[in-house]
Scaffold this motif. Structure first.
Motif, PDB file in Angstrom:
ATOM      1  N   SER A 115       0.830  -1.206   0.000  1.00  0.00           N
ATOM      2  CA  SER A 115       0.000   0.000   0.000  1.00  0.00           C
ATOM      3  C   SER A 115       0.861   1.251   0.000  1.00  0.00           C
ATOM      4  O   SER A 115       1.882   1.311   0.693  1.00  0.00           O
ATOM      5  N   ALA A 116       0.431   2.260  -0.781  1.00  0.00           N
ATOM      6  CA  ALA A 116       1.120   3.550  -0.797  1.00  0.00           C
ATOM      7  C   ALA A 116       0.673   4.430   0.368  1.00  0.00           C
ATOM      8  O   ALA A 116       1.232   5.493   0.610  1.00  0.00           O
ATOM      9  N   THR A 117      -0.355   3.969   1.070  1.00  0.00           N
ATOM     10  CA  THR A 117      -0.894   4.686   2.217  1.00  0.00           C
ATOM     11  C   THR A 117      -0.657   3.858   3.472  1.00  0.00           C
ATOM     12  O   THR A 117      -0.627   2.633   3.417  1.00  0.00           O
ATOM     13  N   ALA A 118      -0.508   4.521   4.598  1.00  0.00           N
ATOM     14  CA  ALA A 118      -0.337   3.796   5.861  1.00  0.00           C
ATOM     15  C   ALA A 118      -1.510   2.835   6.067  1.00  0.00           C
ATOM     16  O   ALA A 118      -2.657   3.162   5.761  1.00  0.00           O
ATOM     17  N   VAL A 119      -1.210   1.662   6.589  1.00  0.00           N
ATOM     18  CA  VAL A 119      -2.271   0.675   6.821  1.00  0.00           C
ATOM     19  C   VAL A 119      -2.861   0.797   8.226  1.00  0.00           C
ATOM     20  O   VAL A 119      -3.960   0.315   8.489  1.00  0.00           O
ATOM     21  N   LEU A 120      -2.139   1.433   9.120  1.00  0.00           N
ATOM     22  CA  LEU A 120      -2.667   1.778  10.436  1.00  0.00           C
ATOM     23  C   LEU A 120      -1.711   2.735  11.108  1.00  0.00           C
ATOM     24  O   LEU A 120      -0.626   3.015  10.590  1.00  0.00           O
ATOM     25  N   TYR A 121      -2.110   3.265  12.240  1.00  0.00           N
ATOM     26  CA  TYR A 121      -1.269   4.159  13.021  1.00  0.00           C
ATOM     27  C   TYR A 121      -1.039   3.557  14.396  1.00  0.00           C
ATOM     28  O   TYR A 121      -1.948   2.964  14.990  1.00  0.00           O
ATOM     29  N   ASN A 122       0.180   3.714  14.891  1.00  0.00           N
ATOM     30  CA  ASN A 122       0.544   3.203  16.202  1.00  0.00           C
ATOM     31  C   ASN A 122       0.750   4.381  17.149  1.00  0.00           C
ATOM     32  O   ASN A 122       1.385   5.374  16.792  1.00  0.00           O
ATOM     33  N   VAL A 123       0.201   4.294  18.358  1.00  0.00           N
ATOM     34  CA  VAL A 123       0.355   5.370  19.343  1.00  0.00           C
ATOM     35  C   VAL A 123       1.775   5.338  19.896  1.00  0.00           C
ATOM     36  O   VAL A 123       2.233   4.310  20.402  1.00  0.00           O
ATOM     37  N   THR A 124       2.484   6.465  19.783  1.00  0.00           N
ATOM     38  CA  THR A 124       3.839   6.554  20.324  1.00  0.00           C
ATOM     39  C   THR A 124       3.875   7.288  21.662  1.00  0.00           C
ATOM     40  O   THR A 124       4.758   7.049  22.472  1.00  0.00           O
ATOM     41  N   SER A 125       2.920   8.174  21.893  1.00  0.00           N
ATOM     42  CA  SER A 125       2.832   8.837  23.194  1.00  0.00           C
ATOM     43  C   SER A 125       1.452   9.456  23.362  1.00  0.00           C
ATOM     44  O   SER A 125       0.767   9.759  22.380  1.00  0.00           O
ATOM     45  N   ALA A 126       1.063   9.617  24.629  1.00  0.00           N
ATOM     46  CA  ALA A 126      -0.204  10.263  24.961  1.00  0.00           C
ATOM     47  C   ALA A 126       0.040  11.207  26.129  1.00  0.00           C
ATOM     48  O   ALA A 126       0.872  10.927  26.997  1.00  0.00           O
ATOM     49  N   SER A 127      -0.659  12.320  26.133  1.00  0.00           N
ATOM     50  CA  SER A 127      -0.482  13.273  27.229  1.00  0.00           C
ATOM     51  C   SER A 127      -1.774  14.036  27.462  1.00  0.00           C
ATOM     52  O   SER A 127      -2.671  14.057  26.612  1.00  0.00           O
ATOM     53  N   PHE A 128      -1.860  14.624  28.646  1.00  0.00           N
ATOM     54  CA  PHE A 128      -2.988  15.500  28.977  1.00  0.00           C
ATOM     55  C   PHE A 128      -2.429  16.613  29.845  1.00  0.00           C
ATOM     56  O   PHE A 128      -1.845  16.363  30.904  1.00  0.00           O
ATOM     57  N   SER A 129      -2.551  17.848  29.362  1.00  0.00           N
ATOM     58  CA  SER A 129      -1.998  18.973  30.106  1.00  0.00           C
ATOM     59  C   SER A 129      -3.082  19.981  30.455  1.00  0.00           C
ATOM     60  O   SER A 129      -4.086  20.109  29.760  1.00  0.00           O
ATOM     61  N   VAL A 130      -2.842  20.670  31.560  1.00  0.00           N
ATOM     62  CA  VAL A 130      -3.731  21.730  32.034  1.00  0.00           C
ATOM     63  C   VAL A 130      -2.881  22.979  32.220  1.00  0.00           C
ATOM     64  O   VAL A 130      -1.841  22.939  32.890  1.00  0.00           O
ATOM     65  N   LYS A 131      -3.312  24.068  31.605  1.00  0.00           N
ATOM     66  CA  LYS A 131      -2.566  25.321  31.726  1.00  0.00           C
ATOM     67  C   LYS A 131      -3.489  26.395  32.276  1.00  0.00           C
ATOM     68  O   LYS A 131      -4.623  26.554  31.810  1.00  0.00           O
ATOM     69  N   ALA A 132      -2.994  27.111  33.283  1.00  0.00           N
ATOM     70  CA  ALA A 132      -3.783  28.189  33.878  1.00  0.00           C
ATOM     71  C   ALA A 132      -2.843  29.224  34.457  1.00  0.00           C
ATOM     72  O   ALA A 132      -1.709  28.911  34.840  1.00  0.00           O
ATOM     73  N   THR A 133      -3.314  30.451  34.537  1.00  0.00           N
ATOM     74  CA  THR A 133      -2.564  31.526  35.171  1.00  0.00           C
ATOM     75  C   THR A 133      -3.323  31.945  36.413  1.00  0.00           C
ATOM     76  O   THR A 133      -4.412  32.522  36.338  1.00  0.00           O
ATOM     77  N   LEU A 134      -2.751  31.617  37.566  1.00  0.00           N
ATOM     78  CA  LEU A 134      -3.390  31.876  38.848  1.00  0.00           C
ATOM     79  C   LEU A 134      -3.164  33.323  39.249  1.00  0.00           C
ATOM     80  O   LEU A 134      -2.076  33.869  39.056  1.00  0.00           O
ATOM     81  N   GLN A 135      -4.193  33.945  39.846  1.00  0.00           N
ATOM     82  CA  GLN A 135      -4.095  35.357  40.192  1.00  0.00           C
ATOM     83  C   GLN A 135      -3.980  35.624  41.684  1.00  0.00           C
ATOM     84  O   GLN A 135      -3.599  36.724  42.074  1.00  0.00           O
ATOM     85  N   GLU A 136      -4.326  34.641  42.517  1.00  0.00           N
ATOM     86  CA  GLU A 136      -4.267  34.881  43.957  1.00  0.00           C
ATOM     87  C   GLU A 136      -2.877  34.549  44.495  1.00  0.00           C
ATOM     88  O   GLU A 136      -2.302  33.515  44.162  1.00  0.00           O
ATOM     89  N   THR A 137      -2.375  35.439  45.344  1.00  0.00           N
ATOM     90  CA  THR A 137      -1.105  35.186  46.018  1.00  0.00           C
ATOM     91  C   THR A 137      -1.428  34.641  47.400  1.00  0.00           C
ATOM     92  O   THR A 137      -1.862  35.374  48.290  1.00  0.00           O
ATOM     93  N   ASN A 138      -1.280  33.334  47.554  1.00  0.00           N
ATOM     94  CA  ASN A 138      -1.527  32.693  48.841  1.00  0.00           C
ATOM     95  C   ASN A 138      -0.532  31.545  49.016  1.00  0.00           C
ATOM     96  O   ASN A 138       0.310  31.299  48.154  1.00  0.00           O
ATOM     97  N   GLU A 139      -0.622  30.842  50.119  1.00  0.00           N
ATOM     98  CA  GLU A 139       0.343  29.785  50.418  1.00  0.00           C
ATOM     99  C   GLU A 139       0.344  28.696  49.344  1.00  0.00           C
ATOM    100  O   GLU A 139       1.397  28.254  48.874  1.00  0.00           O
ATOM    101  N   VAL A 140      -0.835  28.264  48.923  1.00  0.00           N
ATOM    102  CA  VAL A 140      -0.926  27.155  47.971  1.00  0.00           C
ATOM    103  C   VAL A 140      -0.372  27.544  46.610  1.00  0.00           C
ATOM    104  O   VAL A 140       0.442  26.826  46.017  1.00  0.00           O
ATOM    105  N   THR A 141      -0.792  28.693  46.075  1.00  0.00           N
ATOM    106  CA  THR A 141      -0.344  29.089  44.734  1.00  0.00           C
ATOM    107  C   THR A 141       1.149  29.379  44.695  1.00  0.00           C
ATOM    108  O   THR A 141       1.843  29.013  43.745  1.00  0.00           O
ATOM    109  N   THR A 142       1.679  30.035  45.722  1.00  0.00           N
ATOM    110  CA  THR A 142       3.105  30.368  45.705  1.00  0.00           C
ATOM    111  C   THR A 142       3.974  29.126  45.887  1.00  0.00           C
ATOM    112  O   THR A 142       5.026  29.006  45.261  1.00  0.00           O
ATOM    113  N   GLU A 143       3.555  28.185  46.728  1.00  0.00           N
ATOM    114  CA  GLU A 143       4.332  26.957  46.887  1.00  0.00           C
ATOM    115  C   GLU A 143       4.322  26.125  45.610  1.00  0.00           C
ATOM    116  O   GLU A 143       5.331  25.524  45.240  1.00  0.00           O
ATOM    117  N   LEU A 144       3.177  26.104  44.904  1.00  0.00           N
ATOM    118  CA  LEU A 144       3.125  25.406  43.624  1.00  0.00           C
ATOM    119  C   LEU A 144       4.071  26.057  42.614  1.00  0.00           C
ATOM    120  O   LEU A 144       4.815  25.380  41.913  1.00  0.00           O
TER     121      LEU A 144
END
Length: 197
Positions: free
Chosen positions: A68-97
């Protein structure tokens, strides 16, 4: 199926909650209630107006064959899930993170030692990466959604801009880690699933 504008969704309200990913932590399996942290979690407070970015990603590699001149299937090489946020409160939890260390009160030299009210956070030359569990909630009216990531680590931090006219912000990117073959899960009470037989 007809177009339905009532199915268009926004995320006008939401919250981020974090907890140490310890062995005894019980991750939530329900939607909870608005603005109430799940048991064992702490709220991260206000997020800037850009909201939270959820990015599931899968990288694949084509499998080619002589016949075949076209791929016959695809194989998963990696998977990820990311969360991005910009926190606005300056407190113990946010600053330690953000800084990746814990605040410790400086003690005076008296006997017994007494706290001075000044706290110190050491920036290690070889930082220790800590595992956290993350919950992201968002809703539009009664429609509630929740992403639960049992294990994750902070993979990137943005710069802090010290300004006279702009509040301090803590930009974080959090990457899910494997947890018994899963990156996490999504919960919803939205009527998007067809339950008719």
């Amino acid at each position: 199926m007809a177009n339905d504008p009532k199915k268009i969704r926004f995320a006008p309200n939401g919250a981020l909650f974090v907890a140490p990913a310890t062995e005894g932590l019980v991750v939530p399996t329900d939607l909870g209630t608005a603005d109430t942290p799940p048991a064992g979690y702490k709220a991260l407070g206000y997020v800037d107006e850009g909201g939270v970015t959820l990015t599931p990603a899968i990288e694949t590699q084509p499998v080619n064959a002589w016949q075949s001149a076209t791929a016959v299937l695809y194989n998963v090489t990696s998977a990820s899930f990311s969360v991005k946020a910009t926190l606005q409160e300056t407190n113990e939890v946010t600053t330690e993170l953000f800084w990746g260390a814990e605040w410790v009160e400086i003690m005076d030299n008296a006997e017994p030692a007494v706290g001075t009210g000044v706290f110190k956070l050491d920036l290690a030359s070889t930082p220790e990466l800590k595992e956290i569990s993350l919950v992201v909630d968002w809703n539009q009216g009664a429609v509630r959604n929740r992403v639960v990531i049992p294990r994750s680590m902070i993979s990137d931090r943005g710069a802090i801009q010290l300004s006279r006219t702009e509040n301090g912000k803590f930009e974080l990117t959090i990457e899910a880690l494997d947890s018994a073959g899963k990156l996490g899960y999504v919960l919803t009470n939205d009527d998007i699933v067809d339950t008719t037989p």
